[in-house]
Scaffold this motif. Structure first.
Motif, PDB file in Angstrom:
ATOM      1  N   CYS A  56       0.682  -1.381   0.311  1.00  0.00           N
ATOM      2  CA  CYS A  56       0.045  -0.300   0.024  1.00  0.00           C
ATOM      3  C   CYS A  56       0.949   1.228   0.002  1.00  0.00           C
ATOM      4  CB  CYS A  56      -0.882   0.539   0.726  1.00  0.00           C
ATOM      5  SG  CYS A  56      -2.500  -0.901   1.122  1.00  0.00           S
ATOM      6  N   GLU A  57       2.013   1.341   0.421  1.00  0.00           N
ATOM      7  CA  GLU A  57       2.763   2.204   0.774  1.00  0.00           C
ATOM      8  C   GLU A  57       3.554   2.802  -0.598  1.00  0.00           C
ATOM      9  OE1 GLU A  57       5.331   1.665   3.969  1.00  0.00           O
ATOM     10  OE2 GLU A  57       4.241   1.709   5.677  1.00  0.00           O
ATOM     11  N   GLN A  58       3.502   1.861  -1.225  1.00  0.00           N
ATOM     12  CA  GLN A  58       4.519   1.831  -2.844  1.00  0.00           C
ATOM     13  C   GLN A  58       3.726   1.713  -3.400  1.00  0.00           C
ATOM     14  OE1 GLN A  58       6.252  -1.802  -3.867  1.00  0.00           O
ATOM     15  NE2 GLN A  58       6.486  -1.014  -5.936  1.00  0.00           N
ATOM     16  N   VAL A  59       1.870   2.455  -3.588  1.00  0.00           N
ATOM     17  CA  VAL A  59       1.328   2.571  -4.796  1.00  0.00           C
ATOM     18  C   VAL A  59       0.427   3.869  -3.715  1.00  0.00           C
ATOM     19  CG1 VAL A  59       0.839   0.190  -5.560  1.00  0.00           C
ATOM     20  CG2 VAL A  59      -0.691   1.295  -3.794  1.00  0.00           C
ATOM     21  N   ASN A  60       1.172   4.082  -2.384  1.00  0.00           N
ATOM     22  CA  ASN A  60       0.593   5.443  -1.913  1.00  0.00           C
ATOM     23  C   ASN A  60      -0.945   5.829  -1.864  1.00  0.00           C
ATOM     24  OD1 ASN A  60       3.127   7.144  -2.117  1.00  0.00           O
ATOM     25  ND2 ASN A  60       2.793   7.105  -3.994  1.00  0.00           N
ATOM     26  N   GLN A  61      -1.399   4.412  -1.158  1.00  0.00           N
ATOM     27  CA  GLN A  61      -2.699   4.134  -1.463  1.00  0.00           C
ATOM     28  C   GLN A  61      -2.953   3.257   0.571  1.00  0.00           C
ATOM     29  OE1 GLN A  61      -5.454   5.135  -3.175  1.00  0.00           O
ATOM     30  NE2 GLN A  61      -4.599   6.252  -5.183  1.00  0.00           N
ATOM     31  N   LYS A 106      -6.415  -8.485 -11.444  1.00  0.00           N
ATOM     32  CA  LYS A 106      -8.313  -8.095 -10.111  1.00  0.00           C
ATOM     33  C   LYS A 106      -7.333  -7.047  -9.399  1.00  0.00           C
ATOM     34  CE  LYS A 106     -10.844 -11.709 -10.102  1.00  0.00           C
ATOM     35  NZ  LYS A 106     -11.066 -12.626  -9.547  1.00  0.00           N
ATOM     36  N   MET A 107      -5.664  -7.072  -9.262  1.00  0.00           N
ATOM     37  CA  MET A 107      -5.394  -6.254  -8.297  1.00  0.00           C
ATOM     38  C   MET A 107      -4.982  -4.360  -9.024  1.00  0.00           C
ATOM     39  SD  MET A 107      -5.312  -8.021  -5.662  1.00  0.00           S
ATOM     40  CE  MET A 107      -6.375  -8.492  -5.920  1.00  0.00           C
ATOM     41  N   GLU A 108      -4.467  -4.890 -10.167  1.00  0.00           N
ATOM     42  CA  GLU A 108      -4.498  -4.068 -10.949  1.00  0.00           C
ATOM     43  C   GLU A 108      -5.983  -2.746 -11.267  1.00  0.00           C
ATOM     44  OE1 GLU A 108      -1.267  -1.056 -12.854  1.00  0.00           O
ATOM     45  OE2 GLU A 108      -1.238  -2.896 -11.167  1.00  0.00           O
ATOM     46  N   GLN A 109      -6.561  -4.059 -11.343  1.00  0.00           N
ATOM     47  CA  GLN A 109      -7.480  -3.086 -11.752  1.00  0.00           C
ATOM     48  C   GLN A 109      -8.258  -2.561 -10.573  1.00  0.00           C
ATOM     49  OE1 GLN A 109      -9.988  -6.093 -12.793  1.00  0.00           O
ATOM     50  NE2 GLN A 109     -10.003  -6.456 -14.855  1.00  0.00           N
ATOM     51  N   ALA A 110      -7.949  -2.390  -9.222  1.00  0.00           N
ATOM     52  CA  ALA A 110      -8.558  -2.205  -7.822  1.00  0.00           C
ATOM     53  C   ALA A 110      -7.652  -1.159  -7.102  1.00  0.00           C
ATOM     54  CB  ALA A 110      -7.737  -3.213  -6.694  1.00  0.00           C
ATOM     55  N   CYS A 111      -6.138  -0.918  -8.183  1.00  0.00           N
ATOM     56  CA  CYS A 111      -5.792   0.000  -8.084  1.00  0.00           C
ATOM     57  C   CYS A 111      -4.569  -0.358  -8.705  1.00  0.00           C
ATOM     58  CB  CYS A 111      -5.386   0.146  -6.426  1.00  0.00           C
ATOM     59  SG  CYS A 111      -4.091   1.417  -6.212  1.00  0.00           S
ATOM     60  N   GLY A 113      -1.002  -0.113 -10.016  1.00  0.00           N
ATOM     61  CA  GLY A 113       0.221  -0.046  -9.863  1.00  0.00           C
ATOM     62  C   GLY A 113       0.030  -1.285  -8.624  1.00  0.00           C
ATOM     63  N   LEU A 114      -0.879  -1.726  -7.628  1.00  0.00           N
ATOM     64  CA  LEU A 114      -1.152  -3.020  -6.755  1.00  0.00           C
ATOM     65  C   LEU A 114      -0.883  -4.259  -7.246  1.00  0.00           C
ATOM     66  CD1 LEU A 114      -1.500  -3.657  -4.064  1.00  0.00           C
ATOM     67  CD2 LEU A 114      -3.961  -3.359  -5.018  1.00  0.00           C
ATOM     68  N   GLU A 115      -0.811  -4.610  -7.908  1.00  0.00           N
ATOM     69  CA  GLU A 115      -0.267  -5.957  -8.843  1.00  0.00           C
ATOM     70  C   GLU A 115       1.388  -5.444  -8.711  1.00  0.00           C
ATOM     71  OE1 GLU A 115      -0.991  -9.071 -13.141  1.00  0.00           O
ATOM     72  OE2 GLU A 115      -1.264  -7.049 -12.894  1.00  0.00           O
ATOM     73  N   ALA A 116       2.223  -4.601  -9.220  1.00  0.00           N
ATOM     74  CA  ALA A 116       3.761  -4.772  -9.328  1.00  0.00           C
ATOM     75  C   ALA A 116       3.961  -5.163  -7.773  1.00  0.00           C
ATOM     76  CB  ALA A 116       4.114  -4.383 -10.127  1.00  0.00           C
ATOM     77  N   ALA A 117       3.167  -4.087  -6.933  1.00  0.00           N
ATOM     78  CA  ALA A 117       3.614  -3.735  -5.472  1.00  0.00           C
ATOM     79  C   ALA A 117       3.218  -5.281  -4.549  1.00  0.00           C
ATOM     80  CB  ALA A 117       2.927  -3.025  -4.756  1.00  0.00           C
ATOM     81  N   ALA A 119       3.981  -8.135  -6.476  1.00  0.00           N
ATOM     82  CA  ALA A 119       4.633  -9.184  -6.853  1.00  0.00           C
ATOM     83  C   ALA A 119       6.080  -9.213  -6.300  1.00  0.00           C
ATOM     84  CB  ALA A 119       4.815  -8.866  -8.411  1.00  0.00           C
ATOM     85  N   VAL A 120       6.576  -8.304  -5.119  1.00  0.00           N
ATOM     86  CA  VAL A 120       7.557  -7.842  -4.961  1.00  0.00           C
ATOM     87  C   VAL A 120       7.912  -9.037  -3.488  1.00  0.00           C
ATOM     88  CG1 VAL A 120       9.324  -6.340  -3.555  1.00  0.00           C
ATOM     89  CG2 VAL A 120       7.918  -5.335  -6.286  1.00  0.00           C
ATOM     90  N   GLY A 121       8.846  -9.620  -3.143  1.00  0.00           N
ATOM     91  CA  GLY A 121       9.065 -10.576  -1.666  1.00  0.00           C
ATOM     92  C   GLY A 121       7.947 -10.926  -1.046  1.00  0.00           C
ATOM     93  N   TRP A 122       7.176 -11.969  -2.208  1.00  0.00           N
ATOM     94  CA  TRP A 122       6.119 -12.536  -1.321  1.00  0.00           C
ATOM     95  C   TRP A 122       4.610 -11.843  -1.010  1.00  0.00           C
ATOM     96  CZ3 TRP A 122       5.358 -17.905  -1.022  1.00  0.00           C
ATOM     97  CH2 TRP A 122       6.736 -18.974  -1.941  1.00  0.00           C
ATOM     98  N   ARG A 123       4.822 -10.362  -1.124  1.00  0.00           N
ATOM     99  CA  ARG A 123       3.146  -9.717  -0.974  1.00  0.00           C
ATOM    100  C   ARG A 123       2.340  -9.464  -0.861  1.00  0.00           C
ATOM    101  NH1 ARG A 123       6.189  -3.396  -2.903  1.00  0.00           N
ATOM    102  NH2 ARG A 123       7.870  -3.436  -1.044  1.00  0.00           N
ATOM    103  N   GLY A 124       2.288 -11.022  -1.803  1.00  0.00           N
ATOM    104  CA  GLY A 124       0.989 -11.166  -2.173  1.00  0.00           C
ATOM    105  C   GLY A 124       0.442 -12.608  -0.915  1.00  0.00           C
ATOM    106  N   GLY A 125       0.991 -12.216  -0.363  1.00  0.00           N
ATOM    107  CA  GLY A 125       0.563 -14.017   0.329  1.00  0.00           C
ATOM    108  C   GLY A 125       1.076 -15.355  -0.009  1.00  0.00           C
TER     109      GLY A 125
END
Length: 145
Positions: A56-61, A106-111, A113-117, A119-125
């Motif tokens: 969320c910090e990476q996409v400023n949301q 779907k993450m990109e549709q929600a916000c 840059g979120l899909e890329a954010a 994808a870093v370091g297992w942030r997607g769970g």
């Protein structure tokens, strides 16, 4: 000690995430009556509060965690590849971590840059399969066994 901070599931494809304080997690249906809770490697999904906040910090949301569409949010544990094959215990519930939850469009549709954010370091769970069923509640402690 890491703990459960939120629980959610969806009862229909593309449906809203239903947040609950407690849920029965079974081998047959995953969390509650989740439409994707059928037996398999992606039966239950976990996300780390810390990793979600970093995305969320990476996409400023400041986005609600349910945007990620995961089943369980945990606090005090960050996911990475070394946990694949490990088991998570939450009370009587035992889950096996089977892999990374890859972010989708779907993450990109929600916000933007979120899909890329994610994808870093297992942030997607992580994805999990149910080994032993159990009732879970927000604030339950969890451990890697």
């Amino acid at each position: 000690m890491p703990q459960v901070v939120a629980i959610a599931f969806k009862t229909q494809k593309r449906g809203a995430m239903l947040e609950v304080q407690t849920a029965l997690v079974t081998r047959e249906s995953g969390v509650g009556q989740d439409i994707y809770g059928k037996p398999g490697k992606r039966q239950v999904t976990l996300i780390s509060r810390q990793q979600w906040q970093a995305a969320c910090e990476q996409v400023n949301q400041e986005l609600p965690w349910t945007v990620r569409r995961a089943n369980i949010m945990v606090d005090g544990l960050e996911f990475n590849e070394s946990l694949v094959g490990q088991q998570v215990r939450i009370g009587d519930l035992v889950l096996e971590i089977t892999g990374e939850t890859d972010p989708c469009r779907k993450m990109e549709q929600a916000c933007v840059g979120l899909e890329a954010a994610l994808a870093v370091g297992w942030r997607g769970g992580v994805t999990c399969r149910v080994i032993s069923p159990g009732q879970i509640t927000v604030q339950d402690e969890l451990s890697i066994i």
